[in-house]
Design a protein around this motif. Structure first.
Motif, PDB file in Angstrom:
ATOM      1  N   GLY A  32      71.250  64.280  75.201  1.00  0.00           N
ATOM      2  CA  GLY A  32      71.544  65.534  75.747  1.00  0.00           C
ATOM      3  C   GLY A  32      72.697  65.396  76.918  1.00  0.00           C
ATOM      4  O   GLY A  32      73.860  65.970  76.821  1.00  0.00           O
ATOM      5  N   GLY A  33      72.375  64.457  77.811  1.00  0.00           N
ATOM      6  CA  GLY A  33      73.504  64.068  78.931  1.00  0.00           C
ATOM      7  C   GLY A  33      74.701  63.627  78.542  1.00  0.00           C
ATOM      8  O   GLY A  33      75.853  64.309  79.116  1.00  0.00           O
ATOM      9  N   ALA A  43      74.882  65.274  69.452  1.00  0.00           N
ATOM     10  CA  ALA A  43      74.775  63.778  69.800  1.00  0.00           C
ATOM     11  C   ALA A  43      73.432  63.170  69.379  1.00  0.00           C
ATOM     12  O   ALA A  43      72.557  63.944  69.229  1.00  0.00           O
ATOM     13  N   ALA A  44      73.513  61.797  69.278  1.00  0.00           N
ATOM     14  CA  ALA A  44      72.075  61.043  68.403  1.00  0.00           C
ATOM     15  C   ALA A  44      72.201  59.808  69.408  1.00  0.00           C
ATOM     16  O   ALA A  44      73.128  59.250  69.746  1.00  0.00           O
ATOM     17  N   LEU A  45      70.854  59.467  69.536  1.00  0.00           N
ATOM     18  CA  LEU A  45      70.689  58.040  69.939  1.00  0.00           C
ATOM     19  C   LEU A  45      69.687  57.189  68.761  1.00  0.00           C
ATOM     20  O   LEU A  45      69.059  57.776  68.295  1.00  0.00           O
ATOM     21  N   SER A  46      70.324  56.113  68.569  1.00  0.00           N
ATOM     22  CA  SER A  46      69.741  55.173  67.490  1.00  0.00           C
ATOM     23  C   SER A  46      69.601  53.865  68.019  1.00  0.00           C
ATOM     24  O   SER A  46      70.034  53.339  68.866  1.00  0.00           O
ATOM     25  N   ASN A  60      68.169  63.645  67.719  1.00  0.00           N
ATOM     26  CA  ASN A  60      69.310  64.396  67.491  1.00  0.00           C
ATOM     27  C   ASN A  60      69.209  65.665  68.303  1.00  0.00           C
ATOM     28  O   ASN A  60      68.202  66.097  68.465  1.00  0.00           O
ATOM     29  N   VAL A  61      70.592  65.832  68.983  1.00  0.00           N
ATOM     30  CA  VAL A  61      70.387  67.111  69.798  1.00  0.00           C
ATOM     31  C   VAL A  61      71.773  67.848  69.606  1.00  0.00           C
ATOM     32  O   VAL A  61      72.759  67.274  69.201  1.00  0.00           O
ATOM     33  N   GLY A  62      71.578  69.011  70.179  1.00  0.00           N
ATOM     34  CA  GLY A  62      72.847  69.970  69.993  1.00  0.00           C
ATOM     35  C   GLY A  62      72.715  70.870  68.709  1.00  0.00           C
ATOM     36  O   GLY A  62      71.462  71.076  68.374  1.00  0.00           O
ATOM     37  N   GLU A  63      73.928  70.873  68.116  1.00  0.00           N
ATOM     38  CA  GLU A  63      74.041  71.736  66.723  1.00  0.00           C
ATOM     39  C   GLU A  63      73.656  70.840  65.563  1.00  0.00           C
ATOM     40  O   GLU A  63      74.624  70.020  65.264  1.00  0.00           O
ATOM     41  N   LEU A  64      72.484  70.874  65.180  1.00  0.00           N
ATOM     42  CA  LEU A  64      72.037  70.126  63.933  1.00  0.00           C
ATOM     43  C   LEU A  64      72.511  70.665  62.565  1.00  0.00           C
ATOM     44  O   LEU A  64      72.417  71.682  62.459  1.00  0.00           O
TER      45      LEU A  64
END
Length: 383
Positions: A32-33, A43-46, A60-64
């Motif tokens: 998110g940051g 944004a995504a973190l994997s 997953n964050v934001g507009e999915l």
């Protein structure tokens, strides 16, 4: 974005991750940051799971897009589909350099630039995104995963300055993730028995308090199995403490295996030769069946003399259970009775009628109860 704005964004990212109390909160704060800092819509973190050869999405964050979830159960991609991983995410960075972020667009590679990943391009198009910036995350000198930020079609495409900034953000995210992992490891050690790897007494006390409160509030069935490994002193005295430790470790494995029969059960070593299983939800009969399996398997160990098991469950006629202490006293008293009688099967509190001796023993004043327990042990227990 000016230097001051970017500095403020970095500070906000670091503060957001510092305020997180769990891995999930940390992942969300990182993604998110970074999304806000880079002006992305998503944004995504994997994480790179080397042993499985895949890149697994953690958040997953934001507009999915359709099919995307905030915390996906199993959204993952084979590493071989991402040719750039073999260059950026390897064991150690060649030449001592740091991994740089890069930009992908829905139009494909820029002129004169070799395209890294047509799968990313296809994914951008499929999800209505115009571009993305991908920044490798490095922990302890090794590739850990990646930070991914995207913008929709029609928005300005990320540039080189954005990629450089994403590299900085990924470094901040890595520090936050490392801190969370250290804290979680400290918490794990604080609630784990070092010899067996099971939960320890502190973990049982905390979970049992929560379980009894749930029972009082919602009527949940709470059951406790207390086990005492027979013959540990003899093993220590005749074969040595290393063999005694092996007995405890092997019994811990038995307890863990049998505890798996009860969804969500906590297997723990209370200390010395005492262990327990705590179950919330399964019926009393299911718990007794699991305890019986513990007894059976313990006898089959090639060292030791089996185990004494006592069971107490709020589903049995043991009277009201208003505190964790009372349930523990009941299971403990049942275990002492099993020890005294050399019982091959669990002794269950409350199943011997209105004047059940285990319930009576548990509810007597502590001095009298302790004396009765000593009489149980002294009369029948093996030396």
């Amino acid at each position: 974005m000016g230097d001051e704005s970017r500095l403020a964004a970095v500070v906000a990212l670091a503060q957001g991750m510092a305020a997180a109390h769990s891995s999930r909160e940390t992942w969300r704060a990182a993604a998110g940051g970074a999304r806000r800092a880079l002006g992305g819509s998503f944004a995504a973190l994997s994480v790179w799971e080397r042993e499985l050869g895949r890149l697994r999405v953690l958040v997953n964050v934001g507009e999915l897009a359709e099919g995307e979830e905030e915390f996906p159960e199993d959204e993952s991609y084979p590493v071989h589909q991402f040719a750039e991983i073999t260059e950026f995410l390897h064991e150690r960075w060649a030449g001592g350099g740091e991994p740089d972020a890069w930009v992908e667009t829905a139009q494909g590679p820029e002129e004169g630039r070799a395209g890294y990943c047509h799968q990313r391009v296809a994914a951008l198009r499929r999800r209505g995104r115009g571009c993305c910036v991908v920044a490798p995350i490095v922990l302890h000198g090794r590739a850990w995963g990646e930070l991914y930020v995207a913008r929709p079609v029609g928005e300005p495409v990320f540039g080189r300055a954005d990629a450089d900034f994403a590299t900085v953000l990924a470094s901040v995210a890595a520090a936050g993730i490392a801190q969370t992992e250290r804290l979680e490891e400290a918490r794990r050690l604080a609630f784990t028995d070092s010899l067996t790897g099971l939960a320890n007494r502190r973990a049982v006390d905390a979970r049992l308090d929560e379980a009894v409160e749930l029972h009082r509030r919602d009527g949940a069935v709470v059951s406790l199995v207390v086990c005492d490994v027979n013959g540990l002193k003899r093993v220590n005295d005749t074969l040595g403490h290393l063999v005694g430790d092996r007995l405890l470790e092997r019994f811990g494995t038995v307890l863990s295996l049998c505890g798996a029969m009860l969804p969500g059960a906590l297997a723990a070593r209370l200390g010395g030769d005492e262990f327990c299983l705590l179950a919330v939800g399964p019926s009393a009969d299911e718990v007794v069946k699991a305890a019986d399996e513990v007894c059976r398997r313990a006898v089959e160990l090639d060292i030791g003399d089996g185990v004494a098991c006592g069971v107490a469950s709020t589903q049995d006629p043991i009277g009201p259970v208003r505190s964790a202490r009372r349930l523990f006293r009941l299971a403990d008293a049942a275990q002492y009775r099993a020890k005294a009688e050399r019982a091959a099967h669990p002794v269950v509190a409350g199943r011997e009628g209105p004047d059940d001796p285990v319930v009576r023993l548990a509810d007597e004043p502590s001095r009298e109860a302790d004396g009765e327990r000593r009489r149980f042990r002294g009369r029948h227990a093996p030396g």
